[in-house]
Design a protein around this motif. Structure first.
Motif, PDB file in Angstrom:
ATOM      1  N   ARG A 135       0.814  -1.214   0.000  1.00 41.81           N
ATOM      2  CA  ARG A 135       0.000   0.000   0.000  1.00 41.81           C
ATOM      3  C   ARG A 135       0.848   1.265   0.000  1.00 41.81           C
ATOM      4  NH1 ARG A 135      -5.658  -0.181   3.357  1.00 41.81           N
ATOM      5  NH2 ARG A 135      -6.528  -2.032   2.360  1.00 41.81           N
ATOM      6  N   SER A 136       2.161   1.108   0.107  1.00 39.95           N
ATOM      7  CA  SER A 136       3.048   2.276   0.176  1.00 39.95           C
ATOM      8  C   SER A 136       4.233   2.083  -0.744  1.00 39.95           C
ATOM      9  CB  SER A 136       3.558   2.480   1.609  1.00 39.95           C
ATOM     10  OG  SER A 136       2.497   2.689   2.511  1.00 39.95           O
ATOM     11  N   LEU A 196      -2.019  -3.234 -13.509  1.00 40.34           N
ATOM     12  CA  LEU A 196      -1.983  -3.079 -12.064  1.00 40.34           C
ATOM     13  C   LEU A 196      -3.332  -3.346 -11.401  1.00 40.34           C
ATOM     14  CD1 LEU A 196       0.170   0.177 -11.791  1.00 40.34           C
ATOM     15  CD2 LEU A 196       0.929  -2.193 -11.486  1.00 40.34           C
ATOM     16  N   LEU A 197      -3.305  -4.181 -10.381  1.00 36.83           N
ATOM     17  CA  LEU A 197      -4.428  -4.359  -9.473  1.00 36.83           C
ATOM     18  C   LEU A 197      -3.852  -4.151  -8.075  1.00 36.83           C
ATOM     19  CD1 LEU A 197      -7.332  -5.012  -8.855  1.00 36.83           C
ATOM     20  CD2 LEU A 197      -6.831  -7.446  -9.129  1.00 36.83           C
ATOM     21  N   VAL A 198      -3.612  -2.884  -7.763  1.00 40.18           N
ATOM     22  CA  VAL A 198      -2.915  -2.512  -6.539  1.00 40.18           C
ATOM     23  C   VAL A 198      -3.618  -1.314  -5.896  1.00 40.18           C
ATOM     24  CG1 VAL A 198      -0.695  -3.343  -7.408  1.00 40.18           C
ATOM     25  CG2 VAL A 198      -1.310  -0.932  -7.706  1.00 40.18           C
ATOM     26  N   HIS A 199      -3.211  -0.995  -4.682  1.00 37.26           N
ATOM     27  CA  HIS A 199      -3.745   0.172  -3.992  1.00 37.26           C
ATOM     28  C   HIS A 199      -3.332   1.445  -4.741  1.00 37.26           C
ATOM     29  CE1 HIS A 199      -4.480   3.053  -0.749  1.00 37.26           C
ATOM     30  NE2 HIS A 199      -5.263   2.139  -0.219  1.00 37.26           N
ATOM     31  N   PRO A 200      -4.213   2.450  -4.819  1.00 36.17           N
ATOM     32  CA  PRO A 200      -3.859   3.694  -5.518  1.00 36.17           C
ATOM     33  C   PRO A 200      -2.558   4.321  -5.026  1.00 36.17           C
ATOM     34  CG  PRO A 200      -6.204   3.668  -5.021  1.00 36.17           C
ATOM     35  CD  PRO A 200      -5.619   2.456  -4.354  1.00 36.17           C
ATOM     36  N   VAL A 216      -0.159  -7.445 -12.013  1.00 38.29           N
ATOM     37  CA  VAL A 216       0.527  -7.228 -10.737  1.00 38.29           C
ATOM     38  C   VAL A 216      -0.535  -7.012  -9.667  1.00 38.29           C
ATOM     39  CG1 VAL A 216       2.179  -5.812  -9.478  1.00 38.29           C
ATOM     40  CG2 VAL A 216       2.493  -6.201 -11.943  1.00 38.29           C
ATOM     41  N   VAL A 217      -0.600  -7.941  -8.696  1.00 41.05           N
ATOM     42  CA  VAL A 217      -1.640  -7.874  -7.671  1.00 41.05           C
ATOM     43  C   VAL A 217      -1.015  -7.568  -6.317  1.00 41.05           C
ATOM     44  CG1 VAL A 217      -3.573  -9.057  -6.559  1.00 41.05           C
ATOM     45  CG2 VAL A 217      -2.968  -9.600  -8.938  1.00 41.05           C
ATOM     46  N   GLY A 218      -1.523  -6.524  -5.679  1.00 44.30           N
ATOM     47  CA  GLY A 218      -1.161  -6.206  -4.307  1.00 44.30           C
ATOM     48  C   GLY A 218      -2.422  -6.034  -3.486  1.00 44.30           C
ATOM     49  N   ASP A 219      -2.293  -5.484  -2.302  1.00 42.60           N
ATOM     50  CA  ASP A 219      -3.461  -5.218  -1.468  1.00 42.60           C
ATOM     51  C   ASP A 219      -4.136  -3.953  -1.991  1.00 42.60           C
ATOM     52  OD1 ASP A 219      -5.362  -4.800   0.446  1.00 42.60           O
ATOM     53  OD2 ASP A 219      -3.953  -4.032   1.936  1.00 42.60           O
ATOM     54  N   ALA A 220      -5.112  -4.142  -2.858  1.00 41.86           N
ATOM     55  CA  ALA A 220      -5.761  -3.008  -3.518  1.00 41.86           C
ATOM     56  C   ALA A 220      -6.835  -2.365  -2.648  1.00 41.86           C
ATOM     57  CB  ALA A 220      -6.370  -3.463  -4.846  1.00 41.86           C
TER      58      ALA A 220
END
Length: 257
Positions: free
Chosen positions: A45-46, A87-91, A109-113
């Motif tokens: 997220r960062s 991207l499928l990630v947090h803004p 690319v998947v993160g905690d979106a």
């Protein structure tokens, strides 16, 4: 003998916007005895600069080469494989990928979106995968400790959903990927057999490090830790301790042995 230390950040060094009590002093004690440190975070997220800024605000001066994040690993993977990110990630994490090419074959690319996880975004990622894109998981964590102090779903559940639907296996770039631990240790010239990991996640931090060959992995009872976590995953922690201060006591004692 221990000659290098890997430290998780969220739940170990800081909890939300506050340092874990005694954490700053614990890190300084490691530095005082000459043990090199690498901060290995699964935060998605960062950006890395944001992580460094948070540590600076808490009173801990670190350099960019001391911090390892999954987004950094993803950038290296994309460059070496000639792929552009879907991207499928947090803004908050999107700027980490702003300067990458957009005209190459895709990798999802998947993160905690967070709230960006919905049918539309998941289905768009799924369609990229069935069209030939690779699936990159920044981290497979099941849960994280949210701002209200409770556990919330992390990216792992959504990665698993995409794997199931697309029948593709994700390439994990953060912890517990062995390459992630080894990349961090390589920068301090520390062999796995002389390293220690400290984390609050018994699965990705502790069992992951031990499976990767790290000699010692200590589980702290702060952050996302819940009673009995030390018995839920194999390999079991080398030791389960109160917090990072107790972990540093253990490490310094072991490094002198």
């Amino acid at each position: 003998m221990i000659s290098g230390v890997l430290l998780d950040l969220a739940g170990v060094v800081y909890d939300g916007e506050e340092a874990v009590p005694g954490a700053m002093e614990a890190v300084l004690r490691l530095r005082d005895v000459g043990l090199p440190i690498r901060f290995v975070s699964n935060t998605t997220r960062s950006t890395k600069p944001a992580v460094i800024k948070r540590l600076t605000r808490l009173g801990l001066v670190v350099t960019a080469d001391e911090v390892f994040t999954p987004a950094e690993a993803a950038r290296r993977w994309l460059a070496s494989h000639g792929r552009s990110p879907h991207l499928l990630v947090h803004p908050n994490l999107v700027p980490e990928f702003d300067d990458l090419a957009d005209d190459l074959p895709k990798a999802v690319v998947v993160g905690d979106a967070g709230e960006a996880f919905d049918y539309r975004t998941l289905n768009a990622a799924f369609r990229q995968l069935v069209a030939g894109a690779e699936l990159l998981a920044l981290a497979p964590n099941r849960t994280f400790k949210d701002s209200d102090g409770k556990l919330s779903l992390d990216a792992g559940a959504f990665v698993t959903a995409l794997e199931f639907a697309s029948q593709k296996s994700a390439i994990v770039l953060g912890k517990p990927s062995p390459s992630f631990f080894r990349a961090a240790l390589a920068t301090i010239d520390c062999p796995d057999a002389r390293a220690a990991m400290v984390g609050d996640d018994a699965e990705t931090d502790v069992a992951g490090a031990l499976q990767a060959g790290v000699a010692h992995a200590l589980l702290v009872r702060t952050g996302k830790y819940r009673e009995g976590d030390e018995k839920r995953f194999e390999p079991a922690p080398t030791a389960t301790v109160r917090d990072i201060s107790a972990a540093v006591d253990w490490i310094i004692s072991a490094s002198a042995g």
